[in-house]
Scaffold this active site. Structure first.
Site, PDB file in Angstrom:
ATOM      1  N   LYS A  78       0.810  -1.224   0.000  1.00 45.52           N
ATOM      2  CA  LYS A  78       0.000   0.000   0.000  1.00 45.52           C
ATOM      3  C   LYS A  78       0.843   1.274   0.000  1.00 45.52           C
ATOM      4  CE  LYS A  78      -4.611  -1.291   1.096  1.00 45.52           C
ATOM      5  NZ  LYS A  78      -4.488  -2.692   1.566  1.00 45.52           N
TER       6      LYS A  78
ATOM      7  N   SER B 295      -8.221   1.475   9.394  1.00 42.38           N
ATOM      8  CA  SER B 295      -7.516   1.033  10.594  1.00 42.38           C
ATOM      9  C   SER B 295      -6.409   0.080  10.186  1.00 42.38           C
ATOM     10  CB  SER B 295      -8.483   0.357  11.565  1.00 42.38           C
ATOM     11  OG  SER B 295      -9.211  -0.636  10.890  1.00 42.38           O
TER      12      SER B 295
ATOM     13  N   GLU C 242      -9.672 -13.925  -3.173  1.00 44.99           N
ATOM     14  CA  GLU C 242     -10.261 -13.313  -1.980  1.00 44.99           C
ATOM     15  C   GLU C 242     -10.659 -14.365  -0.968  1.00 44.99           C
ATOM     16  OE1 GLU C 242     -13.591 -10.845  -3.367  1.00 44.99           O
ATOM     17  OE2 GLU C 242     -14.447 -12.613  -4.285  1.00 44.99           O
TER      18      GLU C 242
ATOM     19  N   GLY D 282     -15.898 -13.921   1.953  1.00 41.06           N
ATOM     20  CA  GLY D 282     -16.282 -12.620   1.382  1.00 41.06           C
ATOM     21  C   GLY D 282     -15.984 -12.597  -0.098  1.00 41.06           C
TER      22      GLY D 282
ATOM     23  N   ASP E 115     -17.378 -11.338  -2.713  1.00 43.48           N
ATOM     24  CA  ASP E 115     -18.122 -10.346  -3.515  1.00 43.48           C
ATOM     25  C   ASP E 115     -17.451 -10.093  -4.863  1.00 43.48           C
ATOM     26  OD1 ASP E 115     -16.192  -8.966  -1.586  1.00 43.48           O
ATOM     27  OD2 ASP E 115     -16.503  -7.451  -3.134  1.00 43.48           O
TER      28      ASP E 115
ATOM     29  N   SER F 259       1.291  -9.833  -0.455  1.00 41.61           N
ATOM     30  CA  SER F 259       0.952  -8.404  -0.397  1.00 41.61           C
ATOM     31  C   SER F 259       1.356  -7.701   0.895  1.00 41.61           C
ATOM     32  CB  SER F 259      -0.539  -8.222  -0.655  1.00 41.61           C
ATOM     33  OG  SER F 259      -1.304  -9.022   0.220  1.00 41.61           O
TER      34      SER F 259
HETATM   35  C1  LIG Z   1      -5.198  -3.706   1.293  1.00 43.09           C
HETATM   36  C2  LIG Z   1      -4.564  -5.034   1.221  1.00 43.09           C
HETATM   37  C3  LIG Z   1      -4.972  -5.998   0.275  1.00 43.09           C
HETATM   38  C4  LIG Z   1      -6.110  -5.762  -0.686  1.00 43.09           C
HETATM   39  O1  LIG Z   1      -5.810  -4.729  -1.584  1.00 43.09           O
HETATM   40  P1  LIG Z   1      -6.930  -4.029  -2.468  1.00 43.09           P
HETATM   41  O2  LIG Z   1      -6.218  -3.028  -3.278  1.00 43.09           O
HETATM   42  O3  LIG Z   1      -7.943  -3.430  -1.511  1.00 43.09           O
HETATM   43  O4  LIG Z   1      -7.577  -5.113  -3.277  1.00 43.09           O
HETATM   44  C5  LIG Z   1      -4.287  -7.194   0.215  1.00 43.09           C
HETATM   45  N1  LIG Z   1      -3.274  -7.471   1.068  1.00 43.09           N
HETATM   46  C6  LIG Z   1      -2.859  -6.583   1.996  1.00 43.09           C
HETATM   47  C7  LIG Z   1      -1.734  -6.964   2.885  1.00 43.09           C
HETATM   48  C8  LIG Z   1      -3.494  -5.334   2.106  1.00 43.09           C
HETATM   49  O5  LIG Z   1      -3.066  -4.451   3.036  1.00 43.09           O
END
Ligand SMILES: *Cc1c(COP(=O)(O)O)cnc(C)c1O
Length: 322
Positions: free
Chosen positions: A55, A80, A206, A210, A212, A306
């Site tokens: 992010k 959060s 996902e 959830g 969706d 991620s």
């Molecule tokens: C926010 C996040 C996601 C999902 O990302 P999106 O862009 O909302 O699809 C996946 N893994 C981690 C670690 C995140 O912080």
């Protein structure tokens, strides 16, 4: 806000903006994982990104584009989770104030992390206050610019830079697995993949509780669900975005799911075999690739890991229960 969808050119521009500020995270492999799948698997490890998740890429890209007046007044975000920390850190690096709206009952560790990066935390009562109304009122009163966690062209373009770095290292891949919440990471990855590896099968993943995004992808329109119960707290989103959905619909091959038990099994694998700490949401792609098993035989497979921000007490609980 513009409704023009971002393009691969925007991902390239984002890569220039974040160069030297974001980490170029490692691409790691595991012989055990390769043997398990009969494939060559490349993990893009955003758990080693600044503040511990991809992010930071989108946040730094978005804040870099503020004009002088926006910088002076600052940014506001509601979150959060990892978006809060990403905005707080990017704002500090770019020398602008950041206000983060968090629920009063947000985990103390997350509040402390956000404050540690210099963010000003404003609490709301999740049962009494409408955070959107509150956020908009604060933004208007103080002239702050609101940056949402996924449905913004600069956020999407920034998130697409992780896959750009991955393909630079691996060349085209046969399949790529990407965690999916609101779709900023997946849509940005899709912009990159369709140019860098047009034939690569691209999967969003996902939590099963959830799904969706899977329902939206298969029905052709955005499906909204109640906040799902899952340990994948970064993917507890109720719906895809107005910008992320059309990109995902047009450029992704399918949306898969993983159960909480699958996530724990992959977190355990990563910890014991690769000495890596991955948060539950960060394991969605790895869990789905392992779930596909021998279908990936002989292929070159990418997985975006991620993030790695998991409370160690929670981690102990997941591992001792498994
Ligand atoms: C926010 C996040 C996601 C999902 O990302 P999106 O862009 O909302 O699809 C996946 N893994 C981690 C670690 C995140 O912080």
């Amino acid at each position: 806000m513009t409704t023009v969808l971002p393009t691969f050119q925007d991902v390239l521009a984002a890569a220039d903006r974040i160069a030297g500020h974001a980490h170029r995270t490692p691409v790691l492999t595991s012989r055990t994982l390769n043997a398990e799948l009969g494939a060559e698997v490349f993990l893009k490890c955003e758990n080693f990104q600044r503040m511990g998740a991809f992010k930071f890429r989108g946040a730094f890209n978005a804040l870099s584009r503020f004009d002088a007046d926006q910088r002076r007044r600052g940014v506001i975000a509601f979150s959060s989770g990892n978006h809060a920390q990403a905005i707080a850190l990017a704002a500090r690096m770019l020398d602008m104030p950041a206000t983060i709206l968090m629920p009063q009952d947000a985990p103390a560790a997350k509040v402390a992390a956000t404050e540690g990066y210099g963010g000003k935390v404003v609490f709301f009562d999740r049962y009494q206050d409408d955070r959107e109304v509150l956020g908009r009122a604060l933004a208007e009163r103080d002239g702050l610019t609101l940056i949402p966690p996924f449905d913004h062209p600069d956020i999407i373009a920034g998130q697409g830079t992780a896959a750009l770095e991955l393909f630079e290292e691996t060349g085209p891949l046969d399949a790529l697995f990407v965690p999916l919440g609101g779709g900023g990471l997946l849509s940005g990855t899709a912009l990159t993949t369709r140019v860098e590896a047009p034939d690569c099968k691209l999967y969003g993943v996902e939590p099963e509780a959830g799904n969706d995004g899977q329902q939206s992808f298969r029905s052709g329109q955005i499906v909204r669900i109640a906040t799902p119960r899952t340990i994948a707290d970064g993917a507890q989103t109720a719906h895809l975005g107005a910008l992320t959905f059309p990109i995902i619909r047009d450029k992704v091959d399918d949306i898969l799911t993983a159960t909480d038990a699958d996530l724990v099994a992959s977190m355990r694998f990563a910890a014991s075999r690769m000495k890596q700490i991955i948060e539950p949401t960060g394991c969605l792609g790895l869990a789905a690739a392992r779930g596909m098993g021998r279908q990936l035989q002989g292929q070159r497979v990418g997985v975006i890991v991620s993030g790695g921000n998991v409370d160690l007490a929670d981690l102990g609980r997941y591992f001792s229960a498994g």
